[in-house]
Design a protein around this motif. Structure first.
Motif, PDB file in Angstrom:
ATOM      1  N   MET A  19      -0.800 -42.936  -5.156  1.00 60.93           N
ATOM      2  CA  MET A  19      -0.606 -44.392  -5.260  1.00 60.93           C
ATOM      3  C   MET A  19      -0.009 -44.462  -6.650  1.00 60.93           C
ATOM      4  N   VAL A  20       1.478 -45.017  -6.698  1.00 58.39           N
ATOM      5  CA  VAL A  20       2.149 -45.144  -7.914  1.00 58.39           C
ATOM      6  C   VAL A  20       2.645 -46.656  -7.968  1.00 58.39           C
ATOM      7  N   PRO A  21       2.956 -46.956  -9.310  1.00 61.62           N
ATOM      8  CA  PRO A  21       3.533 -48.130  -9.502  1.00 61.62           C
ATOM      9  C   PRO A  21       5.060 -48.116  -9.000  1.00 61.62           C
ATOM     10  N   PRO A  22       5.637 -49.496  -8.808  1.00 58.24           N
ATOM     11  CA  PRO A  22       7.062 -49.477  -8.466  1.00 58.24           C
ATOM     12  C   PRO A  22       8.021 -48.682  -9.532  1.00 58.24           C
ATOM     13  N   THR A  23       7.639 -48.725 -10.575  1.00 60.89           N
ATOM     14  CA  THR A  23       8.445 -47.950 -11.581  1.00 60.89           C
ATOM     15  C   THR A  23       8.569 -46.386 -11.509  1.00 60.89           C
ATOM     16  N   SER A  24       7.556 -45.943 -10.762  1.00 59.50           N
ATOM     17  CA  SER A  24       7.617 -44.455 -10.417  1.00 59.50           C
ATOM     18  C   SER A  24       8.440 -44.202  -9.076  1.00 59.50           C
ATOM     19  N   VAL A  25       9.005 -44.921  -8.541  1.00 55.91           N
ATOM     20  CA  VAL A  25       9.971 -44.595  -7.348  1.00 55.91           C
ATOM     21  C   VAL A  25      10.943 -43.427  -7.738  1.00 55.91           C
ATOM     22  N   PRO A  26      11.668 -43.522  -8.856  1.00 56.79           N
ATOM     23  CA  PRO A  26      12.414 -42.608  -9.134  1.00 56.79           C
ATOM     24  C   PRO A  26      12.071 -41.113  -9.015  1.00 56.79           C
ATOM     25  N   VAL A  27      10.830 -41.053  -9.498  1.00 56.73           N
ATOM     26  CA  VAL A  27      10.147 -39.661  -9.526  1.00 56.73           C
ATOM     27  C   VAL A  27       9.940 -39.274  -8.161  1.00 56.73           C
ATOM     28  N   ILE A  28       9.386 -39.891  -7.151  1.00 55.46           N
ATOM     29  CA  ILE A  28       9.396 -39.698  -5.834  1.00 55.46           C
ATOM     30  C   ILE A  28      10.831 -39.255  -5.150  1.00 55.46           C
ATOM     31  N   ARG A  56      13.219 -37.868  -7.044  1.00 54.58           N
ATOM     32  CA  ARG A  56      13.530 -36.655  -7.511  1.00 54.58           C
ATOM     33  C   ARG A  56      12.769 -35.812  -6.951  1.00 54.58           C
ATOM     34  N   GLU A  57      11.538 -35.648  -6.473  1.00 58.90           N
ATOM     35  CA  GLU A  57      10.612 -34.734  -5.983  1.00 58.90           C
ATOM     36  C   GLU A  57      11.151 -34.320  -4.632  1.00 58.90           C
ATOM     37  N   TYR A  58      11.691 -35.517  -4.028  1.00 64.96           N
ATOM     38  CA  TYR A  58      12.313 -35.290  -2.611  1.00 64.96           C
ATOM     39  C   TYR A  58      13.589 -34.371  -2.766  1.00 64.96           C
ATOM     40  N   ARG A  59      14.165 -34.630  -3.807  1.00 66.29           N
ATOM     41  CA  ARG A  59      15.427 -33.913  -4.079  1.00 66.29           C
ATOM     42  C   ARG A  59      15.244 -32.305  -4.141  1.00 66.29           C
ATOM     43  N   ARG A  60      14.144 -32.106  -4.858  1.00 71.58           N
ATOM     44  CA  ARG A  60      13.749 -30.512  -5.141  1.00 71.58           C
ATOM     45  C   ARG A  60      13.279 -30.031  -3.984  1.00 71.58           C
ATOM     46  N   GLU A  61      12.667 -30.652  -2.922  1.00 67.56           N
ATOM     47  CA  GLU A  61      12.485 -30.214  -1.566  1.00 67.56           C
ATOM     48  C   GLU A  61      13.591 -30.075  -0.726  1.00 67.56           C
TER      49      GLU A  61
END
Length: 256
Positions: free
Chosen positions: A236-245, A247-252
């Motif tokens: 569960m993340v705030p909308p401001t953390s979307v870029p983190v998600i 970035r994690e997808y890019r790593r995968e």
């Protein structure tokens, strides 16, 4: 959907030239099944596990239209014995909420059904809003069925938390501030005619007029200010953390 297509293209591009057609098809089918199992089916189960913790006895939960993820959350909470009521808000022309309403009532949930024009009246008794999403953009904007932004805006005005349930594969690096620059158009006749009542068509005389444009938008953009939390398979993340998600997808290496 765009990210799923990118995933397929990346897998196809990695096939060796010596691979036969049958082997390529079998390998691609295996990749598709793995993507569905990991990024959709398993992701929905994780979302349900996270979101159900936010439901308390006595809650009045509002949802708009029909979202498979939200439906799974409500049904699982009901199976756990939690006592709550569901408000299904709907709108023309699709009236998708009616299908969700039938399924929830069939499972024994206590439900209320209302059209979107009554949203400000019914919001005063709502404790939480659960919404689905077609996509979440990198600036936190939620891209979903048209009318979602209206529901979120009214909830924000009434200080009701808005939880958006969305699988991480729907997150996108694109930024969008409105619903006009990029959208899909539905059948214009769907908003000018009443299903099952061909005798009611008040716009029949002017549909061919150059002064009238029938605009049936499919999606709208909900600003991140109206979203309290995004429930995803990453947590569960705030909308401001979307870029983190993203970035994690890019790593995968899911996105290219």
């Amino acid at each position: 959907m765009g990210n799923a297509i990118r995933f397929l293209k990346s897998r196809i591009a990695k096939f060796p030239l010596t691979l036969s057609e049958s082997e390529a098809k079998a390998s691609l089918q295996s990749d598709i099944e793995q993507f569905i199992n990991e990024k959709i089916i398993l992701a929905d189960k994780v979302i349900v596990k996270h979101a159900v913790t936010k439901i308390r006895d006595g809650d009045v939960l509002l949802t708009y239209g029909s979202s498979s993820a939200v439906e799974m959350i409500l049904l699982h909470a009901h199976e756990l014995g939690k006592q709550f009521r569901v408000v299904v808000v709907d709108s023309r022309p699709k009236l998708e909420g009616q299908l969700l309403l039938r399924r929830l009532v069939g499972k024994g949930l206590s439900c209320t059904y209302a059209n979107i024009n009554a949203i400000s009246y019914i919001m005063h008794e709502v404790t939480k809003v659960f919404l689905g999403a077609s996509s979440v953009l990198s600036n936190g904007t939620v891209y979903s069925r048209v009318g979602t932004a209206c529901v979120a805006m009214v909830a924000h005005e009434f200080r009701v938390p808005v939880l958006v349930c969305c699988e991480a594969y729907k997150f996108h690096e694109r930024v969008q501030l409105d619903s006009i620059c990029s959208n899909e158009l539905g059948d214009p006749d769907a908003i000018s005619k009443v299903p099952g009542r061909e005798d009611i068509n008040y716009l029949d005389v002017c549909t061919n007029s150059e002064n009238l444009q029938l605009l049936n938008l499919i999606y709208d953009a909900t600003p991140s200010d109206y979203v309290s939390m995004i429930v995803t398979d990453y947590g569960m993340v705030p909308p401001t953390s979307v870029p983190v998600i993203v970035r994690e997808y890019r790593r995968e290496q899911i996105w290219i």
